[in-house]
Design an enzyme around this catalytic site. Structure first.
Site, PDB file in Angstrom:
ATOM      1  N   SER A 121       0.821  -1.316   0.373  1.00 22.05           N
ATOM      2  CA  SER A 121       0.122   0.297  -0.148  1.00 22.05           C
ATOM      3  C   SER A 121       1.290   1.096  -0.087  1.00 22.05           C
ATOM      4  O   SER A 121       1.608   1.819  -1.230  1.00 22.05           O
ATOM      5  CB  SER A 121      -1.042  -0.410   1.254  1.00 22.05           C
ATOM      6  N   ASP A 256      -9.466  -5.876  -4.132  1.00 20.22           N
ATOM      7  CA  ASP A 256      -8.196  -5.041  -3.496  1.00 20.22           C
ATOM      8  C   ASP A 256      -9.007  -3.899  -3.103  1.00 20.22           C
ATOM      9  O   ASP A 256     -10.022  -3.180  -4.500  1.00 20.22           O
ATOM     10  CB  ASP A 256      -7.538  -4.853  -4.191  1.00 20.22           C
ATOM     11  N   HIS A 283      -7.162  -6.527  -0.217  1.00 20.33           N
ATOM     12  CA  HIS A 283      -6.071  -5.759   0.204  1.00 20.33           C
ATOM     13  C   HIS A 283      -4.102  -6.579   0.905  1.00 20.33           C
ATOM     14  O   HIS A 283      -4.196  -5.749   0.935  1.00 20.33           O
ATOM     15  CB  HIS A 283      -6.625  -4.510   1.118  1.00 20.33           C
TER      16      HIS A 283
END
Length: 303
Positions: A121, A256, A283
């Site tokens: 991320s 995601d 995610h």
């Protein structure tokens, strides 16, 4: 073999400390060490702990650390009873350059001449910017997990996905937080479907989120507020990706937050690139498809 240390980090004349955990043997292993960059900004390394599997099963030394302003590393305001090292009322300019300087300092301190990076991320943003801006000769592989090529694309994806799972009056809290409590409330709704679908949610994931926005205590939210309200709020690396010179692996999940269109620019702009979609993940493929994820990572890093 595991060791923990606090690495001094001097920035603008102030000495901060970066909390570091090393799993594996940096001196004796024949495998290239892997540096894990956690997300946020403002979370902690805890939810990245499954990468320890690479140290146990493949003798890959793994370096975890909590980024400045986060978790166990130095903060910029009073945090959990610990005073900050900066004596002024204002924190230093909190920009991507600050985090790159910290990462560079850590690598220099550990005296590693060759290394791989995995960023999840926001950690992927830090990793790709480090590759673009520094172009370090020691970087051998870059792994971008559920990351983003621009904040505009990320915001578009989050708003799309939140439409059906987050109350309408909370949508803006996901991309431009006004308070970390409201941000956490909105995230909880979204993450249940698109963030981490493990039941129950792993303790390490909850711990990382609690460091940024605990429901039980006041936390230092300087980093996420300054970053989302500043440079990171309008950030993009599209147009600069040709400067990533190392082999790069892109990973995202079918459900995601980082939908395909969010990571597509990585695939289009990086010369040496591979893209793997995890069909049973959101995610957190690190947790949701842990065994397959680690196998893919190990194969890529060992190539």
């Amino acid at each position: 073999m595991e060791r923990v240390e606090e690495v001094p980090f001097i920035y603008n004349g102030v000495t901060y400390k970066t909390w570091v955990k090393i799993v594996g043997d940096l001196e004796k292993s024949i495998r290239t060490p892997l540096i894990a960059l956690h997300g946020g900004p403002g979370l902690s390394h805890d939810y990245m702990n499954p990468h320890i599997d690479l140290a146990i099963n493949s003798s890959v030394p793994v370096i975890f650390y909590d980024q400045i302003g986060s978790a166990r590393s130095s903060h910029f305001i009073l945090h959990r009873g610990i005073a900050p090292p900066n004596t002024s009322d204002e924190a230093p300019a909190i920009t991507i350059d600050l985090f790159i300087a910290e990462l560079t300092n850590l690598i220099d301190h550990l005296k590693i001449s060759a290394f791989d990076i995995v960023g999840h991320s926001w950690g992927g943003v830090l990793g790709v910017e480090y590759a673009i801006r520094v172009q370090p000769p020691g970087l051998k592989h870059l792994v971008l997990v559920s990351s983003l090529a621009s904040m505009a694309l990320w915001s578009q994806s989050v708003m799309q996905l939140s439409a059906s799972v987050v109350p309408e009056n909370m949508h803006s809290e996901l991309v431009q937080p006004t308070s970390m409590g409201k941000h956490r409330e909105a995230l909880n709704s979204l993450h249940a479907v698109h963030g981490c679908t493990c039941v129950p949610v792993p303790d390490e994931v909850k711990r990382s989120l609690d460091y940024a926005a605990s429901e039980e205590e006041v936390c230092d939210t300087t980093v996420p507020q300054k970053m989302f309200g500043g440079e990171f709020g309008t950030w993009s690396c599209i147009g600069r990706l040709h400067r990533v010179l190392v082999p790069t692996l892109i990973i995202n999940g079918r459900k995601d937050l980082a939908q395909d269109f969010v990571v597509q620019p990585f695939f289009d702009g990086i010369a040496k690139v591979k893209w793997v979609r995890m069909e049973n993940s959101s995610h957190m493929a690190i947790w949701e498809e842990r065994e397959r994820y680690m196998s893919i990572l190990d194969d890529f890093l060992g190539a």
